[in-house]
Design a protein around this motif. Sequence first.
Motif, PDB file in Angstrom:
ATOM      1  N   GLN A  69       3.666  -3.589 -10.702  1.00  0.00           N
ATOM      2  CA  GLN A  69       2.616  -2.725 -10.200  1.00  0.00           C
ATOM      3  C   GLN A  69       2.948  -2.208  -8.804  1.00  0.00           C
ATOM      4  OE1 GLN A  69      -0.292  -6.025 -11.058  1.00  0.00           O
ATOM      5  NE2 GLN A  69      -1.517  -4.299 -11.801  1.00  0.00           N
ATOM      6  N   PHE A  70       2.694  -0.920  -8.577  1.00  0.00           N
ATOM      7  CA  PHE A  70       2.917  -0.303  -7.279  1.00  0.00           C
ATOM      8  C   PHE A  70       1.607  -0.296  -6.499  1.00  0.00           C
ATOM      9  CE2 PHE A  70       6.340   1.404  -9.863  1.00  0.00           C
ATOM     10  CZ  PHE A  70       7.431   1.356  -9.002  1.00  0.00           C
ATOM     11  N   GLY A  71       1.665  -0.732  -5.234  1.00  0.00           N
ATOM     12  CA  GLY A  71       0.480  -0.785  -4.397  1.00  0.00           C
ATOM     13  C   GLY A  71       0.220   0.544  -3.701  1.00  0.00           C
ATOM     14  N   VAL A  72      -0.990   0.694  -3.180  1.00  0.00           N
ATOM     15  CA  VAL A  72      -1.382   1.943  -2.524  1.00  0.00           C
ATOM     16  C   VAL A  72      -0.524   2.213  -1.293  1.00  0.00           C
ATOM     17  CG1 VAL A  72      -3.165   0.871  -1.080  1.00  0.00           C
ATOM     18  CG2 VAL A  72      -3.352   3.293  -1.707  1.00  0.00           C
ATOM     19  N   ASP A  73      -0.043   1.166  -0.602  1.00  0.00           N
ATOM     20  CA  ASP A  73       0.783   1.369   0.585  1.00  0.00           C
ATOM     21  C   ASP A  73       2.072   2.120   0.255  1.00  0.00           C
ATOM     22  OD1 ASP A  73      -1.056   0.073   2.158  1.00  0.00           O
ATOM     23  OD2 ASP A  73      -0.078  -1.873   2.018  1.00  0.00           O
ATOM     24  N   PHE A  74       2.591   1.901  -0.939  1.00  0.00           N
ATOM     25  CA  PHE A  74       3.794   2.612  -1.364  1.00  0.00           C
ATOM     26  C   PHE A  74       3.502   4.098  -1.537  1.00  0.00           C
ATOM     27  CE2 PHE A  74       6.680   3.956  -4.907  1.00  0.00           C
ATOM     28  CZ  PHE A  74       7.857   3.915  -4.185  1.00  0.00           C
ATOM     29  N   PHE A  75       2.372   4.412  -2.159  1.00  0.00           N
ATOM     30  CA  PHE A  75       2.008   5.814  -2.368  1.00  0.00           C
ATOM     31  C   PHE A  75       1.711   6.510  -1.037  1.00  0.00           C
ATOM     32  CE2 PHE A  75       1.427   4.021  -6.534  1.00  0.00           C
ATOM     33  CZ  PHE A  75       1.872   5.030  -7.379  1.00  0.00           C
ATOM     34  N   VAL A  76       1.130   5.784  -0.096  1.00  0.00           N
ATOM     35  CA  VAL A  76       0.877   6.369   1.226  1.00  0.00           C
ATOM     36  C   VAL A  76       2.200   6.695   1.913  1.00  0.00           C
ATOM     37  CG1 VAL A  76      -0.038   5.933   3.534  1.00  0.00           C
ATOM     38  CG2 VAL A  76      -1.359   5.243   1.522  1.00  0.00           C
ATOM     39  N   ARG A  77       3.138   5.762   1.872  1.00  0.00           N
ATOM     40  CA  ARG A  77       4.436   6.010   2.530  1.00  0.00           C
ATOM     41  C   ARG A  77       5.178   7.157   1.882  1.00  0.00           C
ATOM     42  NH1 ARG A  77       9.641   4.229   1.743  1.00  0.00           N
ATOM     43  NH2 ARG A  77       9.093   2.519   0.327  1.00  0.00           N
ATOM     44  N   LYS A  78       5.221   7.185   0.549  1.00  0.00           N
ATOM     45  CA  LYS A  78       5.930   8.258  -0.134  1.00  0.00           C
ATOM     46  C   LYS A  78       5.259   9.612   0.105  1.00  0.00           C
ATOM     47  CE  LYS A  78       9.084   7.672  -2.169  1.00  0.00           C
ATOM     48  NZ  LYS A  78      10.501   7.552  -1.730  1.00  0.00           N
ATOM     49  N   SER A  79       3.936   9.615   0.228  1.00  0.00           N
ATOM     50  CA  SER A  79       3.233  10.862   0.530  1.00  0.00           C
ATOM     51  C   SER A  79       3.603  11.365   1.915  1.00  0.00           C
ATOM     52  CB  SER A  79       1.719  10.650   0.439  1.00  0.00           C
ATOM     53  OG  SER A  79       1.327  10.293  -0.866  1.00  0.00           O
ATOM     54  N   LYS A  80       3.683  10.450   2.877  1.00  0.00           N
ATOM     55  CA  LYS A  80       4.054  10.832   4.245  1.00  0.00           C
ATOM     56  C   LYS A  80       5.465  11.396   4.293  1.00  0.00           C
ATOM     57  CE  LYS A  80       1.009   7.597   6.695  1.00  0.00           C
ATOM     58  NZ  LYS A  80       0.949   6.420   7.590  1.00  0.00           N
ATOM     59  N   TYR A  85       2.473  16.866   4.043  1.00  0.00           N
ATOM     60  CA  TYR A  85       1.477  15.792   4.118  1.00  0.00           C
ATOM     61  C   TYR A  85       0.557  16.006   5.321  1.00  0.00           C
ATOM     62  CZ  TYR A  85      -0.524  11.126   4.790  1.00  0.00           C
ATOM     63  OH  TYR A  85      -1.390  10.074   4.962  1.00  0.00           O
ATOM     64  N   GLN A  86      -0.759  15.989   5.051  1.00  0.00           N
ATOM     65  CA  GLN A  86      -1.756  16.152   6.106  1.00  0.00           C
ATOM     66  C   GLN A  86      -2.826  15.060   6.069  1.00  0.00           C
ATOM     67  OE1 GLN A  86      -3.117  20.255   5.545  1.00  0.00           O
ATOM     68  NE2 GLN A  86      -1.624  20.971   7.057  1.00  0.00           N
ATOM     69  N   GLY A  87      -2.504  13.942   5.458  1.00  0.00           N
ATOM     70  CA  GLY A  87      -3.415  12.809   5.445  1.00  0.00           C
ATOM     71  C   GLY A  87      -4.305  12.746   4.218  1.00  0.00           C
ATOM     72  N   ALA A 132     -11.815  10.157  -3.165  1.00  0.00           N
ATOM     73  CA  ALA A 132     -10.642  10.199  -2.293  1.00  0.00           C
ATOM     74  C   ALA A 132     -10.133  11.627  -2.272  1.00  0.00           C
ATOM     75  CB  ALA A 132      -9.553   9.253  -2.803  1.00  0.00           C
ATOM     76  N   ILE A 133      -9.740  12.095  -1.086  1.00  0.00           N
ATOM     77  CA  ILE A 133      -9.247  13.460  -0.923  1.00  0.00           C
ATOM     78  C   ILE A 133      -7.866  13.408  -0.290  1.00  0.00           C
ATOM     79  CG2 ILE A 133      -9.712  15.750   0.018  1.00  0.00           C
ATOM     80  CD1 ILE A 133     -12.623  14.893   0.391  1.00  0.00           C
ATOM     81  N   ALA A 134      -6.878  14.011  -0.942  1.00  0.00           N
ATOM     82  CA  ALA A 134      -5.524  14.101  -0.400  1.00  0.00           C
ATOM     83  C   ALA A 134      -5.289  15.523   0.094  1.00  0.00           C
ATOM     84  CB  ALA A 134      -4.506  13.733  -1.470  1.00  0.00           C
ATOM     85  N   TYR A 135      -4.762  15.636   1.323  1.00  0.00           N
ATOM     86  CA  TYR A 135      -4.554  16.942   1.940  1.00  0.00           C
ATOM     87  C   TYR A 135      -3.054  17.252   2.014  1.00  0.00           C
ATOM     88  CZ  TYR A 135      -9.372  16.158   3.428  1.00  0.00           C
ATOM     89  OH  TYR A 135     -10.721  15.892   3.444  1.00  0.00           O
ATOM     90  N   ARG A 136      -2.710  18.448   1.531  1.00  0.00           N
ATOM     91  CA  ARG A 136      -1.320  18.889   1.553  1.00  0.00           C
ATOM     92  C   ARG A 136      -1.258  20.357   1.948  1.00  0.00           C
ATOM     93  NH1 ARG A 136       3.074  18.236  -3.437  1.00  0.00           N
ATOM     94  NH2 ARG A 136       4.942  18.689  -2.183  1.00  0.00           N
ATOM     95  N   GLU A 137      -0.445  20.649   2.925  1.00  0.00           N
ATOM     96  CA  GLU A 137      -0.341  22.013   3.429  1.00  0.00           C
ATOM     97  C   GLU A 137       0.048  22.983   2.324  1.00  0.00           C
ATOM     98  OE1 GLU A 137       1.963  24.474   7.011  1.00  0.00           O
ATOM     99  OE2 GLU A 137       2.479  22.384   6.558  1.00  0.00           O
TER     100      GLU A 137
END
Length: 301
Positions: A69-80, A85-87, A132-137
Amino acid sequence: MSNNQLQAYQGLAYGELTTQDIAVVRSTIAKDCNEEQFKLFMSIAKASGANPVMNEIYPAVRGGQLTVQFGVDFFVRKSKESDGYQGYDVQLVHENDEFKMHQEKAEDGRYFVVIDEHSWGFPRGRVIGGYAIAYREGYKPFTVVMEVEEVEHFKKSNIGMQKTMWTNYFNDMFKKHMARRALKAAFELNFDDETVEGGNDTVPEYQPQGRKDITPNQDIIDAPPTNEPTEEEKQIKSIRTKITKKLKDLGVVGKEQVAAYIAKNAPKMGENPSIAELTGLLDMIQMEIDMKEMQNGDELE
């Protein structure tokens, strides 16, 4: 842990992870894995670049079956690490909150969610939902909206740690679950929880570098042996039979559909796949089946 045991894990080290780090992972979050399962777990972690020490990936074993299982911290890092990536933002909605939302249609014809109002005071009451809202330029914000009923089943999970976490830390787990889904979709992160079939003695050797390029064509899958089959050929034939069945489970039936599936997923595959390669193909197909099941039932955080 002895020096001999540390040496056995030297090949599993990667990135900032040392052999000693691997040993710590083995004795803590991976203590329920047997050696084959642990090596498979670390192979998946290494191939994806996920760090088990930082809670980016972790294993779970139930009934002799390994789930990675992949944790949310992995998805946050890969998104950054992704372009634009805008948070992100994640919030819970309580029964006493004022909450309104609606959908709008973008220029490309796709709909997106707009939160009109979310205000609150105290007491807020019990949690009834969240978003949850993901922001991407360059893109409309990607929003995931869920009701509590959609994740209640995690409290009844037969994976002990998952059940414990969702029961004791429900609010945090709910927020992580929504954030993971939003980031995964917004940044096209193709990392999915993987279930490996088999008991303690049947976990196959993982082939992380070849997952995209290990699919033989249909003629190779179906081709009969030309001579008296060896033991290896018998194993290959057995795996091919399983591959054909799993493809049918995916709805990939007939030479044209199989050819299209191969062209999309493995255009560079050689014509003489080994047992390890065919096993890797079987794993890939099974993971795709598992992914569809998780999308339908949102199974596993």
